[in-house]
Scaffold this motif. Structure first.
Motif, mmCIF file in Angstrom:
data_model
loop_
_atom_site.group_PDB
_atom_site.id
_atom_site.type_symbol
_atom_site.label_atom_id
_atom_site.label_comp_id
_atom_site.label_asym_id
_atom_site.label_seq_id
_atom_site.Cartn_x
_atom_site.Cartn_y
_atom_site.Cartn_z
ATOM 1 N N TYR A 16 0.845 -1.203 0.000
ATOM 2 C CA TYR A 16 0.000 0.000 0.000
ATOM 3 C C TYR A 16 0.881 1.255 0.000
ATOM 4 N N PHE A 17 1.990 1.181 0.748
ATOM 5 C CA PHE A 17 2.906 2.325 0.785
ATOM 6 C C PHE A 17 3.616 2.494 -0.569
ATOM 7 N N ALA A 18 3.965 1.363 -1.185
ATOM 8 C CA ALA A 18 4.596 1.443 -2.509
ATOM 9 C C ALA A 18 3.621 2.077 -3.508
ATOM 10 N N HIS A 19 2.350 1.776 -3.358
ATOM 11 C CA HIS A 19 1.340 2.367 -4.245
ATOM 12 C C HIS A 19 1.255 3.888 -4.054
ATOM 13 N N ILE A 20 1.369 4.354 -2.818
ATOM 14 C CA ILE A 20 1.412 5.815 -2.591
ATOM 15 C C ILE A 20 2.635 6.396 -3.310
ATOM 16 N N ALA A 21 3.782 5.721 -3.145
ATOM 17 C CA ALA A 21 5.019 6.229 -3.762
ATOM 18 C C ALA A 21 4.872 6.304 -5.283
ATOM 19 N N ARG A 22 4.251 5.290 -5.881
ATOM 20 C CA ARG A 22 4.040 5.312 -7.335
ATOM 21 C C ARG A 22 3.101 6.448 -7.741
ATOM 22 N N SER A 23 2.098 6.699 -6.892
ATOM 23 C CA SER A 23 1.151 7.782 -7.187
ATOM 24 C C SER A 23 1.855 9.136 -7.135
ATOM 25 N N VAL A 24 2.741 9.305 -6.146
ATOM 26 C CA VAL A 24 3.506 10.551 -6.036
ATOM 27 C C VAL A 24 4.390 10.704 -7.278
ATOM 28 N N ASP A 25 5.006 9.591 -7.684
ATOM 29 C CA ASP A 25 5.885 9.622 -8.862
ATOM 30 C C ASP A 25 5.103 9.965 -10.131
ATOM 31 N N LEU A 26 3.899 9.391 -10.250
ATOM 32 C CA LEU A 26 3.049 9.710 -11.408
ATOM 33 C C LEU A 26 2.734 11.206 -11.425
ATOM 34 N N ALA A 27 2.388 11.742 -10.250
ATOM 35 C CA ALA A 27 2.071 13.173 -10.172
ATOM 36 C C ALA A 27 3.261 14.008 -10.641
ATOM 37 N N ARG A 28 4.452 13.621 -10.212
ATOM 38 C CA ARG A 28 5.644 14.368 -10.610
ATOM 39 C C ARG A 28 5.832 14.292 -12.124
ATOM 40 N N ARG A 29 5.701 13.063 -12.678
ATOM 41 C CA ARG A 29 5.882 12.887 -14.122
ATOM 42 C C ARG A 29 4.818 13.637 -14.923
ATOM 43 N N CYS A 30 3.636 13.836 -14.310
ATOM 44 C CA CYS A 30 2.567 14.559 -15.014
ATOM 45 C C CYS A 30 2.675 16.061 -14.824
ATOM 46 N N GLY A 31 3.752 16.518 -14.181
ATOM 47 C CA GLY A 31 3.992 17.951 -14.116
ATOM 48 C C GLY A 31 3.483 18.661 -12.869
ATOM 49 N N HIS A 32 3.063 17.912 -11.862
ATOM 50 C CA HIS A 32 2.657 18.544 -10.600
ATOM 51 C C HIS A 32 3.908 18.868 -9.792
ATOM 52 N N ARG A 33 3.965 20.052 -9.236
ATOM 53 C CA ARG A 33 5.049 20.353 -8.309
ATOM 54 C C ARG A 33 4.627 19.906 -6.914
ATOM 55 N N LEU A 34 5.576 19.337 -6.173
ATOM 56 C CA LEU A 34 5.237 18.652 -4.922
ATOM 57 C C LEU A 34 6.062 19.190 -3.758
ATOM 58 N N THR A 35 5.385 19.625 -2.726
ATOM 59 C CA THR A 35 6.076 20.079 -1.520
ATOM 60 C C THR A 35 5.458 19.403 -0.300
ATOM 61 N N THR A 36 6.325 19.065 0.661
ATOM 62 C CA THR A 36 5.837 18.487 1.923
ATOM 63 C C THR A 36 6.108 19.454 3.061
ATOM 64 N N LEU A 37 5.137 19.553 3.941
ATOM 65 C CA LEU A 37 5.280 20.362 5.139
ATOM 66 C C LEU A 37 5.122 19.431 6.336
ATOM 67 N N ILE A 38 6.133 19.392 7.197
ATOM 68 C CA ILE A 38 6.022 18.563 8.403
ATOM 69 C C ILE A 38 5.421 19.423 9.504
#
Lengths: 230, 292
Positions: free
Chosen positions: A91-113
């Motif tokens: 399930y965690f790997a699936h999240i990682a793939r989804s994040v990667d897809l978003a990046r490849r589709c041109g979404h900029r990604l930032t995390t705030l802790i």
């Protein structure tokens, strides 16, 4: 949470719903509409919560390129036999793939802790963004020292001593900053709205190089280079 | 020869074509962990992982093998950087496949922060080669299994080849028992641990794509066959459609097994005959899986 959102996005510039320990909605970052996905209340991430996170990412991808902000507050993965049986790592790997897809589709990604970011929960969710920022008072670690002591059978006092001496071992936002895994540590007096806008302008995985520059990880970058170029 | 019993280098030599393995950053370079040294802990000249290039049935591959007998195959700064560097290399060398022989409890606690960051760098580098059309295979059949961050890395690979002795999961049973108590997960109950994390459960769920006998030639044959099937069906980038399908499948599993705590429940649902599953060989298991 409203107070935090007001400070991050400005009053009246966000529409974020919470359900359980999951938060999801839209907010304005600068003049752009962004998707906001996150957890709060030191959430333990189980298969159900993991599915919500990945679903929200895939929904954002289906809307076309726009910024995505992850807000992470997690005590790590849920520790149950049931979740292991389901294959929580998958399930965690699936999240990682989804994040990667978003990046490849041109979404900029930032995390705030915002709170704490621990181990597997942070690995799957947040650590793969292009820019990682920590709010003041946040905590980052791999495992609670007491739990580590019980698992490794090393005396708690020995681990506490080690934590005082070794930045590669000790929990703490500053240590992760020195090692390049956190790009920015924000302070109470900063204008968080401005900092958030400027955070959304980075890409590539430069963490090992940053860790070298900051003196926190002297080997990661040269060893990877050595293997890559041998 | 048993895959489970073999060392990392024996596994590599048994998997690839004779005389083709060329190691990068080899033990002669003595790249040991400075963090273990500071603790007076035992060191290894390869920091517990061998990486290099070789040929499999004549095709160029890159290969990494973790040594489960050194600190449980755990990922420290040097260990992690070697795997990440190998994945970066794949972008220019463009091998037919990258084989990751996973045998690891996850992050090395002595240098926990460096290990955690290294694993996230490996994840990102692995996703990058896959997007460039280079397939990655995980092989899991060692004593340390594939746990923690390396359990996530394993599931990011295009194919997962396991033996029944292999274990694949996230949190180790010892960690769950320590934090949540023995009634949640009894880590000494080996049969239970195996039913919750072992190769036969993961194959029945589809988390592993092949189940093979515990022998190096069996792992080699599966890797060769999968590589050839990837030639016929070259890897396309994962699309939104693919990931929505994965989302649906994982969601269905969490509903179908919403209160399951033992692998028997999965075998009951996925095998034509779910009796005596721990005793049957791979061939019989694969037959029962196909027959359903």
């Amino acid at each position: 949470m409203k107070e935090l959102f007001d400070r991050l996005f400005g009053m009246g510039r966000h529409d974020i719903a919470t359900e359980g320990r999951f938060l999801h909605g839209k907010a304005m970052i600068g003049e752009e509409k962004a998707t906001v996905i996150g957890t709060f209340g030191h959430a333990a991430i189980d298969a159900v919560l993991a599915l919500r996170i990945s679903k929200a990412i895939l929904e954002a991808v289906s809307e076309g390129p726009h910024p995505i902000l992850f807000i992470a507050d997690t005590q790590g993965q849920a520790l149950t036999r049931h979740n292991e049986l389901l294959g929580l790592n998958g399930y965690f790997a699936h999240i990682a793939r989804s994040v990667d897809l978003a990046r490849r589709c041109g979404h900029r990604l930032t995390t705030l802790i915002n709170g704490e970011a621990v181990s597997g929960g942070f690995l799957a969710f947040g650590m793969l963004a292009d820019r990682i920022c920590a709010l003041p008072g946040s905590e980052v670690r791999v495992m609670d020292l007491r739990a580590m002591s019980r698992v490794t059978k090393i005396e708690l006092a020995t681990l506490e001593q080690l934590a005082r001496e070794s930045p590669v071992f000790a929990p703490g936002v500053e240590n992760f900053w020195r090692m390049g895994a956190i790009h920015e540590i924000w302070s109470e007096t900063d204008n968080w709205q401005d900092r958030l806008s400027s955070a959304f302008s980075c890409n590539g995985d430069e963490r090992a190089a940053i860790g070298f520059e900051r003196g926190g990880r002297m080997l990661a970058s040269p060893i990877a280079q050595c293997v890559a170029d041998a | 020869m048993s895959y489970f019993e073999a060392s990392a280098r024996t596994r590599i030599l048994g998997l690839v074509d004779a005389g083709t393995f060329q190691e990068f950053c080899p033990p002669e370079m003595r790249q040991t962990s400075p963090h273990l040294a500071r603790l007076d802990a035992p060191l290894s000249f390869d920091d517990g992982v061998a990486v290099g290039r070789a040929r499999l049935s004549g095709h160029r591959i890159l290969i990494a093998a973790q040594e489960g007998r050194f600190n449980g195959g755990s990922v420290g700064e040097v260990h992690g950087a070697k795997i990440r560097g190998l994945l970066d290399r794949a972008m220019t060398e463009r091998p037919s496949a990258v084989l990751l022989l996973i045998d690891s409890g996850g992050v090395r606690l002595h240098e926990a922060n460096a290990g955690l960051i290294a694993i996230s760098e490996i994840m990102r580098a692995l996703l990058r080669i896959q997007a460039a059309g280079i397939p990655a295979f995980a092989l899991v059949g060692g004593a340390s299994g594939a746990f923690g961050g390396m359990g996530i890395v394993t599931r990011l690979c295009n194919e997962v080849i396991m033996s029944e002795q292999g274990r694949l999961s996230l949190s180790g049973p010892e960690v769950i028992e320590t934090v949540k108590g023995v009634e949640e997960f009894d880590s000494k109950d080996r049969a239970l641990v195996w039913r919750v994390t072992g190769g036969k459960l993961r194959r029945a769920q589809g988390e592993a794509t092949r189940l093979v006998e515990d022998s190096i030639p069996a792992f080699r044959a599966a890797a060769k066959e999968l590589m050839e099937s990837h030639f016929l069906h070259p890897l396309a980038e994962k699309s939104l459609h693919d990931l929505l399908e994965d989302q649906e499948r994982l969601s269905e599993r969490s509903i179908e097994f919403s209160d399951a705590r033992d692998g028997q429940a999965v075998w009951d649902a996925r095998l034509s005959d779910s009796s005596r599953v721990p005793e049957i060989d791979c061939e019989e298991f694969n037959r029962r899986l196909l027959a359903k």
